[in-house]
Write a protein that holds these residues in place. Structure first.
Motif, PDB file in Angstrom:
ATOM      1  N   ASP A  12       0.813  -1.452   0.096  1.00 56.87           N
ATOM      2  CA  ASP A  12      -0.094   0.014  -0.005  1.00 56.87           C
ATOM      3  C   ASP A  12       0.744   1.134   0.063  1.00 56.87           C
ATOM      4  O   ASP A  12       0.380   2.312  -0.040  1.00 56.87           O
ATOM      5  N   GLU A  13       2.095   1.052   0.169  1.00 59.93           N
ATOM      6  CA  GLU A  13       2.963   2.430   0.157  1.00 59.93           C
ATOM      7  C   GLU A  13       3.074   2.905  -1.040  1.00 59.93           C
ATOM      8  O   GLU A  13       2.714   2.325  -2.087  1.00 59.93           O
ATOM      9  N   ASP A  14       3.550   4.173  -0.968  1.00 57.32           N
ATOM     10  CA  ASP A  14       3.598   5.047  -2.394  1.00 57.32           C
ATOM     11  C   ASP A  14       4.788   4.520  -3.154  1.00 57.32           C
ATOM     12  O   ASP A  14       5.984   4.950  -3.024  1.00 57.32           O
ATOM     13  N   VAL A  15       4.359   3.260  -3.941  1.00 61.45           N
ATOM     14  CA  VAL A  15       5.627   2.759  -4.446  1.00 61.45           C
ATOM     15  C   VAL A  15       6.006   3.739  -6.011  1.00 61.45           C
ATOM     16  O   VAL A  15       7.298   3.308  -6.469  1.00 61.45           O
ATOM     17  N   ILE A  16       5.170   4.512  -6.539  1.00 61.13           N
ATOM     18  CA  ILE A  16       5.727   4.982  -7.715  1.00 61.13           C
ATOM     19  C   ILE A  16       6.435   6.318  -7.325  1.00 61.13           C
ATOM     20  O   ILE A  16       5.739   7.336  -7.051  1.00 61.13           O
ATOM     21  N   LYS A  17       7.424   6.311  -7.367  1.00 63.53           N
ATOM     22  CA  LYS A  17       8.226   7.454  -7.377  1.00 63.53           C
ATOM     23  C   LYS A  17       8.639   8.510  -8.500  1.00 63.53           C
ATOM     24  O   LYS A  17       8.629   9.434  -8.495  1.00 63.53           O
ATOM     25  N   THR A  18       8.942   7.827  -9.550  1.00 64.26           N
ATOM     26  CA  THR A  18       9.172   8.416 -10.725  1.00 64.26           C
ATOM     27  C   THR A  18       8.206   7.906 -11.999  1.00 64.26           C
ATOM     28  O   THR A  18       7.583   6.911 -11.806  1.00 64.26           O
ATOM     29  N   GLN A  19       8.155   8.435 -12.977  1.00 63.41           N
ATOM     30  CA  GLN A  19       7.327   8.218 -14.241  1.00 63.41           C
ATOM     31  C   GLN A  19       8.078   6.772 -14.821  1.00 63.41           C
ATOM     32  O   GLN A  19       7.338   5.881 -15.108  1.00 63.41           O
ATOM     33  N   GLU A  20       9.368   6.481 -14.542  1.00 65.39           N
ATOM     34  CA  GLU A  20       9.902   5.266 -14.965  1.00 65.39           C
ATOM     35  C   GLU A  20       9.462   4.125 -14.066  1.00 65.39           C
ATOM     36  O   GLU A  20       9.407   3.008 -14.723  1.00 65.39           O
ATOM     37  N   ASP A  21       9.221   4.464 -12.914  1.00 68.15           N
ATOM     38  CA  ASP A  21       8.427   3.152 -11.954  1.00 68.15           C
ATOM     39  C   ASP A  21       7.078   2.903 -12.427  1.00 68.15           C
ATOM     40  O   ASP A  21       6.737   1.741 -12.446  1.00 68.15           O
ATOM     41  N   ALA A  22       6.312   3.652 -12.981  1.00 70.84           N
ATOM     42  CA  ALA A  22       5.184   3.426 -13.382  1.00 70.84           C
ATOM     43  C   ALA A  22       4.989   3.057 -14.652  1.00 70.84           C
ATOM     44  O   ALA A  22       4.435   1.788 -14.809  1.00 70.84           O
ATOM     45  N   TYR A  23       6.124   3.122 -15.704  1.00 70.79           N
ATOM     46  CA  TYR A  23       6.407   2.426 -16.796  1.00 70.79           C
ATOM     47  C   TYR A  23       6.624   0.854 -16.514  1.00 70.79           C
ATOM     48  O   TYR A  23       6.142  -0.064 -17.228  1.00 70.79           O
ATOM     49  N   ALA A  24       7.724   0.885 -15.477  1.00 68.94           N
ATOM     50  CA  ALA A  24       7.914  -0.478 -15.235  1.00 68.94           C
ATOM     51  C   ALA A  24       6.925  -1.523 -14.709  1.00 68.94           C
ATOM     52  O   ALA A  24       6.864  -2.480 -14.986  1.00 68.94           O
ATOM     53  N   LEU A  25       5.908  -0.916 -14.058  1.00 70.07           N
ATOM     54  CA  LEU A  25       4.795  -1.779 -13.495  1.00 70.07           C
ATOM     55  C   LEU A  25       4.028  -2.004 -14.594  1.00 70.07           C
ATOM     56  O   LEU A  25       3.473  -3.312 -14.678  1.00 70.07           O
ATOM     57  N   ILE A  26       3.645  -1.060 -15.312  1.00 69.03           N
ATOM     58  CA  ILE A  26       2.877  -1.313 -16.548  1.00 69.03           C
ATOM     59  C   ILE A  26       3.296  -2.409 -17.597  1.00 69.03           C
ATOM     60  O   ILE A  26       2.793  -3.049 -18.024  1.00 69.03           O
ATOM     61  N   ASN A  27       4.850  -2.202 -17.660  1.00 74.08           N
ATOM     62  CA  ASN A  27       5.487  -3.010 -18.657  1.00 74.08           C
ATOM     63  C   ASN A  27       5.373  -4.564 -18.244  1.00 74.08           C
ATOM     64  O   ASN A  27       5.530  -5.494 -19.114  1.00 74.08           O
ATOM     65  N   GLY A  28       5.231  -4.652 -17.013  1.00 74.41           N
ATOM     66  CA  GLY A  28       5.094  -6.198 -16.642  1.00 74.41           C
ATOM     67  C   GLY A  28       3.864  -6.867 -17.107  1.00 74.41           C
ATOM     68  O   GLY A  28       3.970  -8.157 -17.036  1.00 74.41           O
ATOM     69  N   ALA A  29       2.967  -5.975 -17.370  1.00 73.88           N
ATOM     70  CA  ALA A  29       1.720  -6.705 -18.089  1.00 73.88           C
ATOM     71  C   ALA A  29       2.074  -7.489 -19.430  1.00 73.88           C
ATOM     72  O   ALA A  29       1.342  -8.475 -19.860  1.00 73.88           O
ATOM     73  N   TYR A  30       3.161  -7.212 -19.933  1.00 68.51           N
ATOM     74  CA  TYR A  30       3.266  -7.779 -21.260  1.00 68.51           C
ATOM     75  C   TYR A  30       4.183  -9.233 -21.110  1.00 68.51           C
ATOM     76  O   TYR A  30       4.569  -9.830 -21.979  1.00 68.51           O
ATOM     77  N   ARG A  31       4.639  -9.256 -19.805  1.00 71.32           N
ATOM     78  CA  ARG A  31       5.338 -10.569 -19.517  1.00 71.32           C
ATOM     79  C   ARG A  31       4.554 -11.880 -19.906  1.00 71.32           C
ATOM     80  O   ARG A  31       4.800 -12.632 -20.551  1.00 71.32           O
ATOM     81  N   PRO A  32       3.331 -12.074 -19.305  1.00 71.95           N
ATOM     82  CA  PRO A  32       2.272 -13.107 -19.872  1.00 71.95           C
ATOM     83  C   PRO A  32       2.344 -13.071 -21.250  1.00 71.95           C
ATOM     84  O   PRO A  32       2.072 -13.985 -21.875  1.00 71.95           O
ATOM     85  N   TYR A  33       2.000 -11.745 -21.657  1.00 75.53           N
ATOM     86  CA  TYR A  33       1.416 -11.773 -23.073  1.00 75.53           C
ATOM     87  C   TYR A  33       2.278 -12.047 -24.014  1.00 75.53           C
ATOM     88  O   TYR A  33       2.047 -12.806 -25.145  1.00 75.53           O
ATOM     89  N   GLN A  34       3.675 -11.970 -23.744  1.00 74.66           N
ATOM     90  CA  GLN A  34       4.712 -12.206 -24.538  1.00 74.66           C
ATOM     91  C   GLN A  34       4.572 -13.983 -24.926  1.00 74.66           C
ATOM     92  O   GLN A  34       5.017 -14.307 -25.984  1.00 74.66           O
ATOM     93  N   THR A  35       4.066 -14.479 -23.894  1.00 76.15           N
ATOM     94  CA  THR A  35       4.370 -16.070 -24.150  1.00 76.15           C
ATOM     95  C   THR A  35       3.250 -16.457 -25.156  1.00 76.15           C
ATOM     96  O   THR A  35       3.188 -17.733 -25.562  1.00 76.15           O
ATOM     97  N   LEU A  36       2.225 -15.510 -25.470  1.00 82.25           N
ATOM     98  CA  LEU A  36       1.449 -16.050 -26.376  1.00 82.25           C
ATOM     99  C   LEU A  36       1.747 -15.563 -27.900  1.00 82.25           C
ATOM    100  O   LEU A  36       1.045 -15.819 -28.685  1.00 82.25           O
ATOM    101  N   SER A  37       2.775 -15.093 -28.050  1.00 79.92           N
ATOM    102  CA  SER A  37       3.083 -14.610 -29.500  1.00 79.92           C
ATOM    103  C   SER A  37       2.937 -16.034 -30.496  1.00 79.92           C
ATOM    104  O   SER A  37       2.766 -15.601 -31.630  1.00 79.92           O
ATOM    105  N   SER A  38       3.517 -16.996 -30.029  1.00 79.19           N
ATOM    106  CA  SER A  38       3.328 -18.142 -30.782  1.00 79.19           C
ATOM    107  C   SER A  38       2.324 -19.165 -30.263  1.00 79.19           C
ATOM    108  O   SER A  38       1.637 -19.806 -31.303  1.00 79.19           O
ATOM    109  N   THR A  39       1.932 -18.837 -29.300  1.00 81.39           N
ATOM    110  CA  THR A  39       0.613 -19.686 -28.822  1.00 81.39           C
ATOM    111  C   THR A  39      -0.508 -19.424 -29.376  1.00 81.39           C
ATOM    112  O   THR A  39      -1.293 -20.329 -29.890  1.00 81.39           O
ATOM    113  N   PHE A  40      -0.729 -18.165 -30.159  1.00 76.25           N
ATOM    114  CA  PHE A  40      -1.735 -17.817 -30.738  1.00 76.25           C
ATOM    115  C   PHE A  40      -2.076 -18.395 -31.976  1.00 76.25           C
ATOM    116  O   PHE A  40      -3.060 -18.756 -32.545  1.00 76.25           O
TER     117      PHE A  40
END
Length: 536
Positions: free
Chosen positions: A34-62
């Motif tokens: 619950d702490e304020d983990v987003i200190k910089t805009q780069e922190d925010a991008y890092a969290l959101i880019n994490g969503a592509y980790r599972p999606y990457q595994t589907l590139s050939s699975t599709f």
């Protein structure tokens, strides 16, 4: 490293996030405090880019889940009981590893996105202006993930907060309404020119909206409608398309054009291969890959099509076309590139042929010919970025919408751009294209690009199209037995005996319930508590 350092660093940082599945047991896996983990805009991008980790595994699975269960695909991965063989033969059910992987990965990505949005919104360190683009990226991602879920599974749970693990299926209209909301809100704050093609942009949001609105305009089958046809071997009736949504396809295609950022790549072949990844005027949004062991799986689209280069007698090529090369006119230059029948090994100048009675052709988009040596080292190119959206799709979406609106001359103006690029001249333009013309253009332009199954579902001709395998050469019973003489006068090898069995199985098994995929088990092989689709 082949990628820009900033993106790689952010991507690596995102690995610290857990992934959430559809199970309530995993409810807090994607919550990091619950702490304020987003200190910089780069922190925010890092969290959101994490969503592509599972999606990457589907590139050939599709490819395995949406290309092989049609009339076009076959596979030689594994034994007779392998899950991909079941996909090919239309014998899959809720235990399918491909359905499980795809469904759970998409919801894992959604869970990460939801958490990232909430953490970014709650940050006291960022201004509203600094929060805008990271949140826009997250909403684009959520819209993308749900656009796959609603097409493949129909009514699905809508989870819009990190804590939400609901299992209640929402209506198709509700899901599409949320997708459109996410994408339009994302478009408002995304840049026109992103730092890289694998970062969401305004054009990517507009392009995805053309795909989403076209699919939605077809009035997708409801759960009750699929239930009514689940044992039928006749396609459901085509209903009147939604005119307002078709107009939205055109509106957002025009919005892509108005950005002035995209055009068709002059040379069709220059869209594919490691030398051309995530660059050029046609690629709108791509999925970043660093390769096996780095981004979990890598992109195996090349590997699956060209598993053991130049070993045309080895029956282990993962995905192969069964019939497309026979129907495709030889005067279309895209054919020779997209469906390989002959290729020369540059190491010893040996010509290899992929035709009966030895084998079938190879999906050429998986044979990397973008550099002098890449053609025989494709196995190592699992780090090539996957093209999610390209400008040709925007044009075809628009042309199809115009045809459905009976505005055929306007459709001709759009379609000619693709055909003139494909043929290299204006001699093959179509003055008043029909839906059949558009359907053929989809197949020829996008073969092996993971669009075919969705198209058949949208056109409501999935069953009748799969049933056409009865007209294929190797459907004939003379190919059933190894050592027999096939109809073509050649001795049947194990390869074509298996092709024969695949075709027979497709023909025998296809029915209405295949308009959807089964709700699978969760990541830990648990029941998800979501009502099952008909027929499974």
């Amino acid at each position: 490293m082949k990628k820009n350092i900033l993106y790689s660093a952010l991507f690596a940082a995102a690995l610290t996030l857990g992934l959430t599945s559809c199970s309530s047991d995993d409810e807090n896996n994607n919550v990091i405090g619950d702490e304020d983990v987003i200190k910089t805009q780069e922190d925010a991008y890092a969290l959101i880019n994490g969503a592509y980790r599972p999606y990457q595994t589907l590139s050939s699975t599709f490819t395995s889940i949406v290309d092989t269960p049609t009339e076009l695909g076959t596979s030689y991965l594994g034994n007779e009981e392998d899950d991909v063989t079941k996909m090919v033969e239309l014998k899959y059910d809720k235990t399918s590893s491909y359905a499980k992987k795809t469904f759970n990965a998409l919801y894992q990505g959604i869970g990460i996105v939801n958490d990232a949005i909430e953490k970014t919104q709650a940050s006291h360190s960022l201004t509203d202006a600094q929060k805008a683009e990271p949140i826009a990226r997250a909403k684009f991602s959520r819209g993308l993930f749900y656009s796959w879920l609603v097409v493949l599974w129909g009514e699905v749970p809508l989870r819009l907060t990190a804590a939400d693990v609901s299992t209640e299926r929402k209506s198709i209209d509700a899901v599409y309404t949320q997708i459109v909301k996410d994408l339009t809100e994302a478009a408002a704050d995304l840049p026109v020119t992103p730092a890289a093609k694998y970062n969401p942009s305004k054009g990517a949001a507009y392009a995805l909206l053309t795909r989403v609105y076209l699919q939605w305009a077809s009035n997708p089958l409801s759960l009750a409608e699929v239930e009514a046809i689940k044992t039928s071997r006749t396609d459901p009736a085509v209903t009147e398309w939604n005119q307002t949504r078709l107009e939205k396809v055109i509106e957002y295609a025009n919005a892509v054009d108005q950005l002035g950022q995209y055009s068709l790549q002059p040379n069709f072949a220059d869209l594919f291969g490691i030398a051309h990844e995530s660059q050029g005027p046609e690629q709108i949004f791509t999925i970043y890959h660093e390769g096996d062991g780095i981004d979990q799986q890598g992109n195996h689209q090349n590997h699956c099509a060209w598993t053991y280069p130049f070993q045309e007698t080895t029956e282990v090529i993962h995905i192969q076309p069964i019939h497309t090369f026979k129907d495709w006119p030889d005067d279309d230059p895209r054919k020779a590139f997209s469906i390989v029948t002959q290729i020369t090994d540059p190491r010893d100048n040996t010509l290899h042929t992929y035709l009966p009675p030895v084998t079938l052709p190879v999906y050429g988009k998986g044979v990397d010919r973008s550099t002098a040596t890449s053609v025989y080292t494709t196995q190592q190119y699992n780090y090539v970025d996957r093209i999610e959206l390209r400008y040709a799709e925007v044009l075809l979406n628009k042309a199809e919408a115009l045809v459905q609106l009976h505005r055929h001359p306007e459709a001709a103006t759009v379609l000619k751009k693709i055909r003139e690029r494909g043929f290299g001249d204006s001699n093959h333009n179509i003055a008043s294209p029909t839906l059949s013309d558009i359907q053929k253009e989809w197949e020829y332009e996008f073969v092996y690009e993971q669009r075919h199954w969705q198209n058949l579902v949208r056109w409501r001709n999935l069953i009748s199209t799969v049933l056409t395998v009865q007209n294929f050469e190797h459907f004939d019973d003379s190919y059933a037995t190894v050592g027999a003489i096939g109809r073509d006068g050649n001795e049947v090898n194990t390869y074509f005996a298996r092709i024969h069995r695949f075709l027979k199985s497709k023909y025998q098994n296809i029915n209405g319930h295949f308009y959807r995929f089964p709700i699978p088990f969760g990541a830990n092989n648990e029941e998800l508590g979501i009502d099952q689709n008909p027929g499974y």
